[in-house]
Enzyme design. Structure first.
Site, short mmCIF file in Angstrom:
data_model
loop_
_atom_site.label_atom_id
_atom_site.label_comp_id
_atom_site.label_asym_id
_atom_site.label_seq_id
_atom_site.Cartn_x
_atom_site.Cartn_y
_atom_site.Cartn_z
N HIS A 122 0.82 -1.22 0.00
CA HIS A 122 0.00 0.00 0.00
C HIS A 122 0.85 1.27 0.00
O HIS A 122 0.35 2.35 0.32
CB HIS A 122 -0.97 -0.02 1.20
CG HIS A 122 -1.99 -1.12 1.09
ND1 HIS A 122 -2.79 -1.54 2.13
CD2 HIS A 122 -2.34 -1.91 0.03
CE1 HIS A 122 -3.59 -2.53 1.72
NE2 HIS A 122 -3.33 -2.77 0.45
N CYS A 171 10.80 16.91 -12.99
CA CYS A 171 10.18 17.23 -14.30
C CYS A 171 9.27 18.45 -14.18
O CYS A 171 8.69 18.88 -15.17
CB CYS A 171 9.39 16.02 -14.83
SG CYS A 171 7.75 15.82 -14.08
P1 OAD Z 1 -7.11 -3.85 10.45
O1 OAD Z 1 -7.40 -2.68 11.29
O2 OAD Z 1 -8.18 -4.30 9.52
O3 OAD Z 1 -6.71 -5.10 11.36
C1 OAD Z 1 -5.80 -4.96 12.42
C2 OAD Z 1 -5.52 -6.32 13.00
O4 OAD Z 1 -4.46 -6.18 13.93
C3 OAD Z 1 -6.68 -6.96 13.73
O5 OAD Z 1 -6.78 -8.33 13.35
C4 OAD Z 1 -6.28 -6.85 15.21
O6 OAD Z 1 -6.79 -7.92 16.01
C5 OAD Z 1 -4.78 -6.92 15.10
N1 OAD Z 1 -4.03 -6.31 16.21
C6 OAD Z 1 -4.40 -5.29 17.03
N2 OAD Z 1 -3.40 -5.01 17.90
C7 OAD Z 1 -2.38 -5.86 17.63
C8 OAD Z 1 -1.09 -6.08 18.20
N3 OAD Z 1 -0.62 -5.34 19.20
N4 OAD Z 1 -0.32 -7.07 17.67
C9 OAD Z 1 -0.77 -7.84 16.63
N5 OAD Z 1 -1.98 -7.67 16.07
C10 OAD Z 1 -2.79 -6.70 16.55
O7 OAD Z 1 -5.75 -3.53 9.66
P2 OAD Z 1 -5.19 -4.19 8.32
O8 OAD Z 1 -5.52 -5.63 8.24
O9 OAD Z 1 -3.78 -3.78 8.18
O10 OAD Z 1 -5.66 -0.12 3.46
O11 OAD Z 1 -6.04 -3.42 7.22
C11 OAD Z 1 -5.77 -3.66 5.88
C12 OAD Z 1 -5.94 -2.40 5.09
O12 OAD Z 1 -7.20 -1.79 5.36
C13 OAD Z 1 -4.95 -1.30 5.41
O13 OAD Z 1 -3.69 -1.44 4.78
C14 OAD Z 1 -5.65 -0.08 4.90
C15 OAD Z 1 -6.99 -0.35 5.52
O14 OAD Z 1 -8.07 0.33 5.06
C16 OAD Z 1 -5.80 1.01 2.74
O15 OAD Z 1 -5.94 2.09 3.27
C17 OAD Z 1 -5.77 0.81 1.26
#
Ligand code: OAD
Length: 267
Positions: A122, A171
């Site tokens: 991303h 550019c």
């Molecule tokens: P999410 O907010 O969807 O998920 C976060 C995950 O991290 C959840 O499963 C939590 O349980 C877990 N979590 C929370 N605290 C934690 C910790 N201390 N250690 C380990 N895990 C923990 O975030 P993403 O899966 O990254 O995209 O979301 C994917 C995409 O959605 C992002 O890259 C972004 C977002 O909208 C774009 O903006 C294009």
């Protein structure tokens, strides 16, 4: 059954391990996740600030919402540093076990921790991309955040001044942050597919696994027999393909696993 020991043994035996990370690995660095309670998409409307069209529309109609979103981002990113979980991934690379980190995060923390091969699906907030010629340029983190802070602290917030946070391209074209908004193409996906096919172990940290195409990668890896370890304090997002699930925060669970790997491999 000790999932920490099981994970350590899988890692110690691995010839090619990769990390697959999401916002949760940066939670302990102070950066909010998106979908946990109180997360980014609880506080801001994705359709208003998460797509390029939405953002342009919001800048015109509700600049105060853009100000809130940018303020929150700048404030959390300013104080975010790699924590023990990021450093444990770096240690695994230095031990010759981890070959690559595939991340959905834009916060640069894996590189700051010392991982040398990071696929940023991303994008990266500290990289400018030219709107005219597509040239990319890595920028100093402090410069980007400092210029953004100057814009948001002005008495009359003028969102058009945000354009000055990212310097003009050689550019002459305007640049934008090289981050992927919803509806835009992810970056490095072809290589990420290839690596997911080729690796023998994938360690998943801090992702809800609901955003595609990124979330397809663990499933792609599994198709070729890859072992899957997942560390997450609240949910086993890839439960149907996980060999070892550790219910813990990344900054607590992963360092414990890595210290056990050290004992097994003697490094
Ligand atoms: P999410 O907010 O969807 O998920 C976060 C995950 O991290 C959840 O499963 C939590 O349980 C877990 N979590 C929370 N605290 C934690 C910790 N201390 N250690 C380990 N895990 C923990 O975030 P993403 O899966 O990254 O995209 O979301 C994917 C995409 O959605 C992002 O890259 C972004 C977002 O909208 C774009 O903006 C294009």
């Amino acid at each position: 059954m000790d999932p920490y020991q099981d994970a350590a043994e899988l890692l110690a035996r691995s010839k090619m391990a990769v990390g697959f990370t999401g916002a949760g690995i940066s939670a302990e660095s102070g950066i909010d996740t998106f979908r946990d309670p109180g997360g980014v998409w609880d506080r801001f409307d994705m359709s208003e600030v998460g797509t390029a069209d939405g953002l342009l529309n919001t800048i015109t109609r509700h600049p105060e919402k853009v100000l809130g979103f940018i303020k929150s981002t700048v404030e959390t990113f300013e104080s975010a540093l790699p924590h023990a979980g990021h450093l444990a991934l770096r240690d695994l690379e230095q031990m010759g076990i981890l070959k690559c980190v595939i991340t959905q995060n834009i916060d640069d923390l894996h590189s700051q921790a010392g991982n040398t091969d990071v696929i940023e699906l991303h994008g990266n907030l500290y990289r400018a991309r030219c709107i005219s010629c597509d040239k990319k340029e890595k920028l100093e983190r402090d410069g980007v955040l400092g210029r953004a802070r100057q814009v948001i602290e002005q008495e009359d917030f003028n969102p058009l001044k945000l354009a000055g946070v990212f310097p003009k391209c050689s550019c002459g074209g305007l640049t934008r942050p090289d981050v992927v908004m919803f509806g835009e193409a992810v970056q490095g996906m072809e290589r990420a597919y290839h690596i997911s096919d080729a690796c023998d172990l994938m360690i998943i940290l801090g992702t809800s696994g609901v955003v595609y195409p990124a979330a397809v990668l663990p499933h792609e890896a599994r198709k070729s027999g890859t072992k899957i370890i997942e560390i997450n304090p609240t949910e086993n997002s890839f439960s149907e393909i996980t060999d070892v699930f550790i219910q813990a925060k990344a900054g607590e669970g992963l360092p414990e696993v890595v210290s056990r790997v050290r004992k097994i491999v003697g490094k």
